[in-house]
Design a protein around this motif. Structure first.
Motif, PDB file in Angstrom:
ATOM      1  N   GLY A  37      15.338  18.892  -7.604  1.00 13.47           N
ATOM      2  CA  GLY A  37      16.648  18.263  -7.757  1.00 13.47           C
ATOM      3  C   GLY A  37      16.904  17.250  -6.651  1.00 13.47           C
ATOM      4  N   ALA A  85      -1.673   2.545  -4.990  1.00 15.10           N
ATOM      5  CA  ALA A  85      -1.070   3.852  -4.697  1.00 15.10           C
ATOM      6  C   ALA A  85      -2.052   4.973  -5.001  1.00 15.10           C
ATOM      7  CB  ALA A  85       0.201   4.059  -5.508  1.00 15.10           C
ATOM      8  N   GLU A  86      -2.173   5.866  -4.066  1.00 17.40           N
ATOM      9  CA  GLU A  86      -3.011   7.035  -4.311  1.00 17.40           C
ATOM     10  C   GLU A  86      -2.381   7.858  -5.436  1.00 17.40           C
ATOM     11  OE1 GLU A  86      -3.614   9.267  -0.763  1.00 17.40           O
ATOM     12  OE2 GLU A  86      -5.116  10.557  -1.700  1.00 17.40           O
ATOM     13  N   ILE A 142       0.866  -1.186   0.000  1.00 16.44           N
ATOM     14  CA  ILE A 142       0.000   0.000   0.000  1.00 16.44           C
ATOM     15  C   ILE A 142       0.898   1.230   0.000  1.00 16.44           C
ATOM     16  CG2 ILE A 142      -1.987   1.154   1.061  1.00 16.44           C
ATOM     17  CD1 ILE A 142      -2.444  -1.837   0.373  1.00 16.44           C
ATOM     18  N   PHE A 153       1.256   7.281  -7.612  1.00 12.61           N
ATOM     19  CA  PHE A 153       2.533   6.596  -7.760  1.00 12.61           C
ATOM     20  C   PHE A 153       3.673   7.621  -7.767  1.00 12.61           C
ATOM     21  CE2 PHE A 153       6.049   4.490  -9.756  1.00 12.61           C
ATOM     22  CZ  PHE A 153       6.004   3.231  -9.190  1.00 12.61           C
ATOM     23  N   ARG A 203      -7.015   4.754  -3.319  1.00 13.71           N
ATOM     24  CA  ARG A 203      -6.688   5.036  -1.931  1.00 13.71           C
ATOM     25  C   ARG A 203      -7.237   3.938  -1.029  1.00 13.71           C
ATOM     26  NH1 ARG A 203      -5.623   9.376   1.636  1.00 13.71           N
ATOM     27  NH2 ARG A 203      -6.966   9.027   3.428  1.00 13.71           N
TER      28      ARG A 203
HETATM   29  P1  FAD Z   1       6.180   8.655  -0.045  1.00 11.40           P
HETATM   30  O1  FAD Z   1       7.162   9.110  -1.033  1.00 11.40           O
HETATM   31  O2  FAD Z   1       5.455   9.670   0.774  1.00 11.40           O
HETATM   32  O3  FAD Z   1       5.104   7.749  -0.812  1.00 11.40           O
HETATM   33  C1  FAD Z   1       3.911   7.346  -0.196  1.00 11.40           C
HETATM   34  C2  FAD Z   1       3.021   6.643  -1.197  1.00 11.40           C
HETATM   35  O4  FAD Z   1       1.851   6.176  -0.521  1.00 11.40           O
HETATM   36  C3  FAD Z   1       2.500   7.513  -2.325  1.00 11.40           C
HETATM   37  O5  FAD Z   1       2.385   6.742  -3.493  1.00 11.40           O
HETATM   38  C4  FAD Z   1       1.122   7.937  -1.811  1.00 11.40           C
HETATM   39  O6  FAD Z   1       0.245   8.343  -2.850  1.00 11.40           O
HETATM   40  C5  FAD Z   1       0.685   6.633  -1.188  1.00 11.40           C
HETATM   41  N1  FAD Z   1      -0.411   6.693  -0.204  1.00 11.40           N
HETATM   42  C6  FAD Z   1      -0.540   7.454   0.901  1.00 11.40           C
HETATM   43  N2  FAD Z   1      -1.672   7.156   1.570  1.00 11.40           N
HETATM   44  C7  FAD Z   1      -2.269   6.156   0.868  1.00 11.40           C
HETATM   45  C8  FAD Z   1      -3.463   5.395   1.022  1.00 11.40           C
HETATM   46  N3  FAD Z   1      -4.290   5.563   2.071  1.00 11.40           N
HETATM   47  N4  FAD Z   1      -3.768   4.450   0.095  1.00 11.40           N
HETATM   48  C9  FAD Z   1      -2.948   4.236  -0.965  1.00 11.40           C
HETATM   49  N5  FAD Z   1      -1.815   4.908  -1.174  1.00 11.40           N
HETATM   50  C10 FAD Z   1      -1.472   5.858  -0.259  1.00 11.40           C
HETATM   51  N6  FAD Z   1      14.707  12.664   0.123  1.00 11.40           N
HETATM   52  C11 FAD Z   1      15.949  12.464  -0.357  1.00 11.40           C
HETATM   53  O7  FAD Z   1      16.555  11.432  -0.067  1.00 11.40           O
HETATM   54  N7  FAD Z   1      16.554  13.388  -1.178  1.00 11.40           N
HETATM   55  C12 FAD Z   1      15.933  14.539  -1.567  1.00 11.40           C
HETATM   56  O8  FAD Z   1      16.511  15.360  -2.299  1.00 11.40           O
HETATM   57  C13 FAD Z   1      14.605  14.772  -1.077  1.00 11.40           C
HETATM   58  N8  FAD Z   1      13.949  15.916  -1.385  1.00 11.40           N
HETATM   59  C14 FAD Z   1      12.664  16.080  -0.976  1.00 11.40           C
HETATM   60  C15 FAD Z   1      11.962  17.214  -1.399  1.00 11.40           C
HETATM   61  C16 FAD Z   1      10.644  17.393  -1.061  1.00 11.40           C
HETATM   62  C17 FAD Z   1       9.907  18.623  -1.549  1.00 11.40           C
HETATM   63  C18 FAD Z   1       9.991  16.414  -0.244  1.00 11.40           C
HETATM   64  C19 FAD Z   1       8.535  16.589   0.129  1.00 11.40           C
HETATM   65  C20 FAD Z   1      10.683  15.302   0.213  1.00 11.40           C
HETATM   66  C21 FAD Z   1      12.034  15.114  -0.144  1.00 11.40           C
HETATM   67  N9  FAD Z   1      12.756  13.992   0.271  1.00 11.40           N
HETATM   68  C22 FAD Z   1      14.025  13.796  -0.222  1.00 11.40           C
HETATM   69  C23 FAD Z   1      12.167  12.972   1.154  1.00 11.40           C
HETATM   70  C24 FAD Z   1      11.715  11.747   0.343  1.00 11.40           C
HETATM   71  O9  FAD Z   1      10.916  12.187  -0.732  1.00 11.40           O
HETATM   72  C25 FAD Z   1      10.963  10.773   1.228  1.00 11.40           C
HETATM   73  O10 FAD Z   1      11.786  10.364   2.312  1.00 11.40           O
HETATM   74  C26 FAD Z   1      10.531   9.529   0.448  1.00 11.40           C
HETATM   75  O11 FAD Z   1       9.756   9.866  -0.671  1.00 11.40           O
HETATM   76  C27 FAD Z   1       9.736   8.582   1.336  1.00 11.40           C
HETATM   77  O12 FAD Z   1       9.307   7.493   0.583  1.00 11.40           O
HETATM   78  P2  FAD Z   1       8.040   6.626   0.989  1.00 11.40           P
HETATM   79  O13 FAD Z   1       7.867   5.645  -0.102  1.00 11.40           O
HETATM   80  O14 FAD Z   1       8.188   6.155   2.367  1.00 11.40           O
HETATM   81  O15 FAD Z   1       6.807   7.656   1.030  1.00 11.40           O
END
Ligand code: FAD
Length: 302
Positions: free
Chosen positions: A43, A31-32, A7, A34, A78
């Motif tokens: 960057g 994924a809500e 999820i 992707f 979602r």
């Molecule tokens: P996320 O990337 O938050 O992905 C979550 C996923 O879950 C998404 O697909 C979302 O749609 C989905 N989702 C949420 N709720 C639900 C639901 N109820 N049902 C179904 N799907 C759901 N990190 C770096 O290492 N380098 C960088 O340069 C960097 N720059 C950044 C810049 C910005 C502006 C931001 C906001 C973050 C940055 N980060 C960076 C941090 C990095 O993006 C995150 O640590 C990383 O994306 C986390 O990955 P994740 O898969 O845990 O979560």
């Protein structure tokens, strides 16, 4: 049913799905949106072995890699409910119920916004949320950090080593950060701390040129000229929909063990939605791999 249903389709979920699919088991991703937070990133310079990339470009590679394994990707869907029966059931907002032998939660997190004029407008044009990511872009410039808790003060200390000057803006009369961090902050020559101050606007033309705040005691408006604003008032995990059944910290982060397992057998979690110490792309991908291997281990034992 699926063997592994992931999820969330950010770096953690993509990594988990690829690791699972490589075991030859039936894998799906809901994924809500992707790509997750990476879609909002300009960057990226700390994804090791790739000197520079851009968010949407990295997401396109993630998608290509995921599709290469024939993983069922259910994008723009979602999840709204999880229930553990014999199998784990996931109900989607559209009413469909998916069943899986194991589930990996990787729904990520979102930065809390200050919600003042200019914040949304200048996002990636001077308004930033991640000092580890974007700090170097402000080398030699003047910046502000909004928020005087641990993350704000850590960010200010970190930035003070890179930028020309840091102004810390705290809403409350006192900083909330640990004493040792405050001492370290106060020892730095290029940091100014403003307390009891309410940010009212982030100003700019095509990019940020300043910040306005109101002194909450005198109600007087102040303006500081600078080129960057780091918003550090909290990271909110996307875990509300899980209710109380899954153990979470007081910040709402899912508690996982070193195999990525939660308190519910067969339910694993990875990435920014968990209680991992640091939130970064490379860390999320690592924990996604861990959770998938944890789930595979669970499947061969049950
Ligand atoms: P996320 O990337 O938050 O992905 C979550 C996923 O879950 C998404 O697909 C979302 O749609 C989905 N989702 C949420 N709720 C639900 C639901 N109820 N049902 C179904 N799907 C759901 N990190 C770096 O290492 N380098 C960088 O340069 C960097 N720059 C950044 C810049 C910005 C502006 C931001 C906001 C973050 C940055 N980060 C960076 C941090 C990095 O993006 C995150 O640590 C990383 O994306 C986390 O990955 P994740 O898969 O845990 O979560």
């Amino acid at each position: 049913p699926y063997d592994v249903l992931v999820i969330g389709g950010g770096p953690a979920g993509s990594s988990a799905a690829i690791y699972a699919a490589r075991k030859g088991i039936r894998t799906g991703i809901v994924a809500e949106r992707f790509g997750g937070q990476v879609m909002d990133t300009l960057g990226i310079e700390n994804f090791i072995s790739v000197k520079h990339t851009e968010g949407p470009k990295l997401v396109a590679s993630l998608e290509e890699h995921v599709k290469d394994y024939g993983i069922d990707v259910m994008n723009l869907q979602r999840a709204k409910r999880l229930e553990k029966k014999d199998l784990v059931e996931i109900e989607l907002e559209n009413g469909a119920v998916l069943k899986s032998k194991s589930v990996i939660l990787s729904t990520g997190a979102r930065w809390r916004n200050v919600n003042v004029p200019g914040e949304a407008e200048f996002k990636n044009k001077g308004v930033a949320y991640c000092p580890h990511c974007d700090g170097p872009l402000f080398e030699g410039k003047d910046v502000a950090v909004i928020g005087g808790g641990n993350s704000g003060v850590e960010a200010a200390i970190d930035l003070a080593g890179i930028v020309n000057h840091v102004t810390v803006i705290e809403f409350n009369p006192e900083l909330k950060a640990d004493a040792v961090l405050q001492e370290r902050l106060n020892s730095l020559p290029n940091v100014t701390v403003v307390t009891n101050a309410q940010t009212t606007e982030i100003t700019g033309t095509d990019k940020v040129n300043g910040i306005s705040y109101m002194d909450r005691e005198t109600e007087k408006q102040h303006h500081v000229e600078l080129q960057g604003v780091f918003v550090q008032i909290g990271l909110v995990p996307n875990t509300d929909w899980l209710g109380d059944q899954i153990e979470r910290t007081r910040f709402g982060e899912i508690v996982v063990d070193k195999h990525g397992a939660t308190n519910i057998p067969g339910v694993f979690a990875a990435g920014d939605c968990t209680d991992s110490a640091y939130k970064q792309i490379i860390i999320s991908m690592g924990s996604g791999a861990t959770a998938a291997l944890g789930a595979f281990d669970y499947l061969i034992r049950n």
